[in-house]
Design a protein around this motif. Structure first.
Motif, PDB file in Angstrom:
ATOM      1  N   ASN A 138      -3.880  -6.433  11.554  1.00  0.00           N
ATOM      2  CA  ASN A 138      -3.084  -5.609  10.494  1.00  0.00           C
ATOM      3  C   ASN A 138      -2.038  -4.704  10.738  1.00  0.00           C
ATOM      4  O   ASN A 138      -1.947  -4.045  11.756  1.00  0.00           O
ATOM      5  CB  ASN A 138      -4.388  -4.714   9.906  1.00  0.00           C
ATOM      6  CG  ASN A 138      -5.337  -5.833   9.246  1.00  0.00           C
ATOM      7  OD1 ASN A 138      -5.258  -6.618   8.816  1.00  0.00           O
ATOM      8  ND2 ASN A 138      -6.716  -5.162   9.632  1.00  0.00           N
ATOM      9  N   ILE A 139      -0.950  -4.771   9.682  1.00  0.00           N
ATOM     10  CA  ILE A 139       0.056  -3.991  10.225  1.00  0.00           C
ATOM     11  C   ILE A 139      -0.012  -2.634   9.570  1.00  0.00           C
ATOM     12  O   ILE A 139      -0.113  -2.725   8.149  1.00  0.00           O
ATOM     13  CB  ILE A 139       1.441  -4.503   9.647  1.00  0.00           C
ATOM     14  CG1 ILE A 139       1.692  -5.974  10.189  1.00  0.00           C
ATOM     15  CG2 ILE A 139       2.523  -3.544  10.325  1.00  0.00           C
ATOM     16  CD1 ILE A 139       1.353  -6.039  11.902  1.00  0.00           C
ATOM     17  N   ALA A 140      -0.151  -1.545  10.085  1.00  0.00           N
ATOM     18  CA  ALA A 140      -0.430  -0.168   9.368  1.00  0.00           C
ATOM     19  C   ALA A 140       1.000   0.451   9.532  1.00  0.00           C
ATOM     20  O   ALA A 140       2.204   0.051   9.249  1.00  0.00           O
ATOM     21  CB  ALA A 140      -1.314   0.686  10.059  1.00  0.00           C
ATOM     22  N   SER A 141       1.344   1.790  10.235  1.00  0.00           N
ATOM     23  CA  SER A 141       2.277   2.462  10.229  1.00  0.00           C
ATOM     24  C   SER A 141       2.140   3.777  10.964  1.00  0.00           C
ATOM     25  O   SER A 141       1.044   4.280  10.938  1.00  0.00           O
ATOM     26  CB  SER A 141       2.918   2.703   8.908  1.00  0.00           C
ATOM     27  OG  SER A 141       4.049   3.573   9.106  1.00  0.00           O
ATOM     28  N   ASN A 142       3.100   4.275  11.742  1.00  0.00           N
ATOM     29  CA  ASN A 142       2.943   5.627  12.074  1.00  0.00           C
ATOM     30  C   ASN A 142       2.495   6.601  10.801  1.00  0.00           C
ATOM     31  O   ASN A 142       1.615   7.810  11.234  1.00  0.00           O
ATOM     32  CB  ASN A 142       4.150   6.295  12.726  1.00  0.00           C
ATOM     33  CG  ASN A 142       5.348   6.355  11.673  1.00  0.00           C
ATOM     34  OD1 ASN A 142       5.934   5.333  11.354  1.00  0.00           O
ATOM     35  ND2 ASN A 142       5.681   7.336  11.151  1.00  0.00           N
TER      36      ASN A 142
END
Ligand code: NAD
Length: 250
Positions: A138-142
């Motif tokens: 899954n791509i989250a983020s800072n």
């Protein structure tokens, strides 16, 4: 021999940015790739590029926030290409706004695509992944790890993706499904251009903490790490949140 020979991959948001780079990367290593995107023309372009480089790519119009759309695309991809084994949730949206001015519809749409969309794609994929083996990235983020001003819906959605990842990893550990998360910092993509529109009265000092002295990453750099995590080299890795953000969350 490629790391993903014959392993069908589903990449959401495959029409642009990180999704595009990841679809290209996985295909270059042997994966037949289902390119999911609401912008079907862009997904078709990615699939055509994969074909031009000798790989197998197929485009599907999918709104990840819509359960019926996700279910139809997942079963279509499984019957066209074979059992999905690698899932990358890269579709995402966001924009800056003062929290007290954010329209409710924007909150719902951002949560709907980034968090509910990730949930829906994972849920539809799990029956294919269980017991036969599979890997979700899954791509989250800072923004899902530390605070960031003027992006309450985006931050909340990405924090949700981080915890959803841990919970799925825990629940499906014994069913042969690895679930991990990549949390990029600034990446040079069209989404970042959308984030270039700042609301009036921005506190630039507060914004500085989310900008790395190293500048932005290129989507291909992050796609390489996504492919590594999805591969058997990371057999022992599950429930991990991998930051690649130029040091802004240290
Ligand atoms: N660019 C950055 O600086 C940055 C930083 C951290 C995290 N991210 C995350 O990386 C991921 C990829 O972002 P990007 O920068 O490549 O963005 P992008 O805008 O280049 O690509 C996003 C893709 O998602 C697609 N999409 C949007 N809504 C959709 C929906 N409802 N259903 C299906 N597809 C949909 C878009 O059409 C587009 O092709 C996102 O989850 C984003 O939040 C980006």
């Amino acid at each position: 021999m490629g790391r993903f020979d014959g392993r069908v991959a589903i990449v959401t948001g495959a029409g642009s940015g990180l999704g595009h780079a990841t679809a290209r990367q996985l295909a270059s290593e042997g994966a037949p790739v289902a390119c999911f995107d609401i912008a079907v023309d862009a997904a078709e372009k990615t699939a055509a590029e994969i074909g031009e480089h000798g790989g197998v790519g197929r485009a599907y119009r999918v709104d990840v926030s819509d359960p019926d759309s996700v279910a139809a695309a997942m079963s279509g991809a499984a019957s066209d290409l074979g059992r999905p084994q690698v899932i990358v949730n890269s579709a995402g949206i966001g924009r800056f706004a003062h929290t007290h001015e954010l329209p409710f519809a924007d909150w719902q749409r951002i949560l709907g695509v980034n968090l509910t969309g990730t949930f829906l794609v994972c849920q539809a994929a799990l029956p294919h992944l269980m017991d036969g083996g599979g890997s979700i990235v899954n791509i989250a983020s800072n923004a899902g790890i530390k605070s960031q001003p003027y992006s309450i819906a985006y931050c909340a959605s990405k924090a949700g993706v981080v915890h959803l990842t841990r919970c799925l990893a825990d629940e499906y550990l014994k069913r042969g499904v690895r679930v991990n998360c990549v949390a990029p910092g600034g990446m040079e993509t069209p989404l970042q251009k959308a984030f270039m529109e700042f609301p009036e009265g921005v506190d630039w000092k507060a914004m500085r903490k989310v900008i790395s002295p190293l500048g932005n990453s290129q989507p291909e750099e992050i796609a390489n790490v996504v492919a590594f995590i999805a591969s058997d080299a990371c057999r022992y890795m599950t429930g991990s949140i991998v930051s690649i953000d130029g040091g802004i969350t240290v």
